[in-house]
Design a protein around this motif. Structure first.
Motif, PDB file in Angstrom:
ATOM      1  N   ASN A  84       0.816  -1.226   0.000  1.00 22.38           N
ATOM      2  CA  ASN A  84       0.000   0.000   0.000  1.00 22.38           C
ATOM      3  C   ASN A  84       0.844   1.268   0.000  1.00 22.38           C
ATOM      4  N   ASP A  85       2.039   1.181   0.536  1.00 22.02           N
ATOM      5  CA  ASP A  85       2.872   2.387   0.649  1.00 22.02           C
ATOM      6  C   ASP A  85       4.343   2.038   0.352  1.00 22.02           C
ATOM      7  N   PRO A  86       4.645   1.780  -0.927  1.00 19.54           N
ATOM      8  CA  PRO A  86       6.002   1.331  -1.263  1.00 19.54           C
ATOM      9  C   PRO A  86       7.079   2.364  -0.967  1.00 19.54           C
ATOM     10  N   VAL A  87       6.748   3.642  -1.143  1.00 22.68           N
ATOM     11  CA  VAL A  87       7.770   4.674  -0.944  1.00 22.68           C
ATOM     12  C   VAL A  87       8.021   4.888   0.554  1.00 22.68           C
ATOM     13  N   GLY A  88       6.928   5.055   1.298  1.00 26.30           N
ATOM     14  CA  GLY A  88       7.046   5.280   2.743  1.00 26.30           C
ATOM     15  C   GLY A  88       7.716   4.109   3.447  1.00 26.30           C
ATOM     16  N   SER A  89       7.327   2.883   3.093  1.00 26.45           N
ATOM     17  CA  SER A  89       7.895   1.724   3.794  1.00 26.45           C
ATOM     18  C   SER A  89       9.357   1.525   3.417  1.00 26.45           C
ATOM     19  N   SER A  90       9.708   1.878   2.192  1.00 24.93           N
ATOM     20  CA  SER A  90      11.108   1.723   1.781  1.00 24.93           C
ATOM     21  C   SER A  90      12.031   2.663   2.556  1.00 24.93           C
ATOM     22  N   ALA A  91      11.492   3.818   2.960  1.00 27.76           N
ATOM     23  CA  ALA A  91      12.301   4.758   3.752  1.00 27.76           C
ATOM     24  C   ALA A  91      12.762   4.084   5.048  1.00 27.76           C
ATOM     25  N   ALA A  92      11.917   3.222   5.606  1.00 27.16           N
ATOM     26  CA  ALA A  92      12.340   2.480   6.804  1.00 27.16           C
ATOM     27  C   ALA A  92      13.089   1.212   6.413  1.00 27.16           C
ATOM     28  N   ASN A  93      12.546   0.448   5.472  1.00 31.39           N
ATOM     29  CA  ASN A  93      13.070  -0.908   5.231  1.00 31.39           C
ATOM     30  C   ASN A  93      14.370  -0.939   4.440  1.00 31.39           C
TER      31      ASN A  93
END
Ligand code: NAD
Ligand code: UD1
Length: 305
Positions: A84-93
């Protein structure tokens, strides 16, 4: 030793923290409490808890002071959330992992252990899953885990930072949060059955998984910092055994002394049919073997509820 546990208020991180404290180490937990909880952690004079975000480089640098070992567990651990949030989650992951690696390099940390995932094998049908298979990334979650593994490898080769990546299969045990529909199936089954409710099996229940108990995962993390052999490597952390969901529920029902009458729902989209790991690499490099049989682990979980 002084250890930094990112995601230390979460399921796996809190067990690692507990083990480190029991072994007499000093621990800093860095967690944003997005899915973790303060009540997962004990009050202890050798534990400090920092509420902060691995996406913030300054926070990570502050937490890295004087640290010998890093157990990097913080992540958006839900695959659907990353969809649902590939950009936001990638910032953490992914970016968060880079922050950890860079701060660890600058602070001359002795070891970084990264929480990778069996998600990297995607729907590749070959069994058992072996580390030399080509990754099949089916979600932003898997892409970020793979990129993070590669970054660990680069930091080892380029800068000499000692990293180890552990590819967890289906981890279960106390403190795993059952509240989301995408929570680990064992946490959901235990939650429902403890309330005398029958859980739903998605599909025909003949899909298999390799379930590994959380204390065995903790032991693998400990060996990953204590031994030199795993440095610069990635490896499966699992049991090497598979069980169908029908069999799993049967074992659970016996533990709760309930008549086993599962409800069957639609198969979950994107579900893989069978999964279990070859664990020879971890067994060799970590001198590690899982100790907790599924029946015993489920009993421990039920007793903890
Ligand atoms: P969890 O959600 O219980 O723990 C993750 C922790 O990280 C939580 O405490 C959360 O609050 C924290 N966190 C998330 N984003 C953060 C951020 N930006 N900054 C600081 N803290 C943040 O999940 P878990 O099951 O304990 O998973 C731990 C690690 O293991 C994750 O990296 C996950 O991807 C990986 N993993 C877990 C499994 C499993 O079966 N549980 C399987 C494969 C890989
Ligand atoms: C797990 C990981 C995921 C990783 C994947 C790699 C968790 C929570 N997820 O996914 O991060 O990408 O391994 O292989 O650990 N099920 C039911 N009823 C329920 C819930 C689930 O029948 O109420 C079924 C699912 O459809 C699935 C099985 O149980 O077939 C396991 O599901 P789940 O625990 O979510 O894990 P994976 O899908 O294997």
């Amino acid at each position: 030793m002084k250890a930094l546990v990112t995601g230390g208020a979460g399921f796996i991180g809190s067990h690692i923290t507990e083990r480190l404290l029991n072994d007499g180490h000093e621990v800093v937990v860095l967690d944003d409490f997005s899915t973790g909880h303060r009540h997962n952690l004990p009050e202890h004079d050798k534990l400090s808890v920092v509420e902060g975000d691995i996406r913030n480089m300054q926070t990570v640098e502050d937490c890295m002071q004087g640290v010998n070992w890093v157990f990097h567990k913080a992540a958006v651990a839900s695959v659907p959330k990353t969809v649902n949030d590939p950009v936001g989650s990638s910032a953490a992951n992914y970016q968060g992992t880079l922050h950890i690696l860079e701060a660890a390099r600058q602070n001359k940390v002795d070891r970084v252990v990264f929480a990778s995932s069996a998600a990297l094998y995607g729907d590749e049908p070959t069994l058992p899953k072996q580390e030399d298979m080509l990754p099949v990334t089916l979600s932003p979650y898997a892409v970020d885990k793979l990129a993070s593994e590669y970054a660990c490898g680069v930091y080892t080769k380029l800068y000499g930072l000692k990293t180890v990546a552990l590819r967890y299969f289906n981890v279960y045990g106390p403190r795993q949060d059952p509240s989301s529909p995408y929570s680990g199936v064992i946490s959901i089954f235990a939650d429902r059955l403890s309330k005398q409710q029958m859980p739903t099996i998605f599909g025909d229940g003949e899909q298999t998984r390799d379930f590994v108990f959380v204390t065995d995962v903790v032991e693998a993390n400990m060996q990953a910092v204590l031994r030199d052999e795993p440095v610069g490597q990635y490896m499966n952390i699992a049991t090497g055994h598979q069980i169908t969901l029908n069999e799993l529920l049967q074992v659970f029902c016996e533990l709760y002394q309930l008549e086993c009458k599962p409800e069957y729902g639609e198969p979950r989209q994107g579900d893989i049919k069978e999964s279990y790991a070859n664990i020879e690499r971890a067994s060799k490099l970590l001198a590690w073997q899982p100790e907790v049989a599924l029946h015993d682990g489920l009993k421990l979980l039920c007793e903890s509820l």
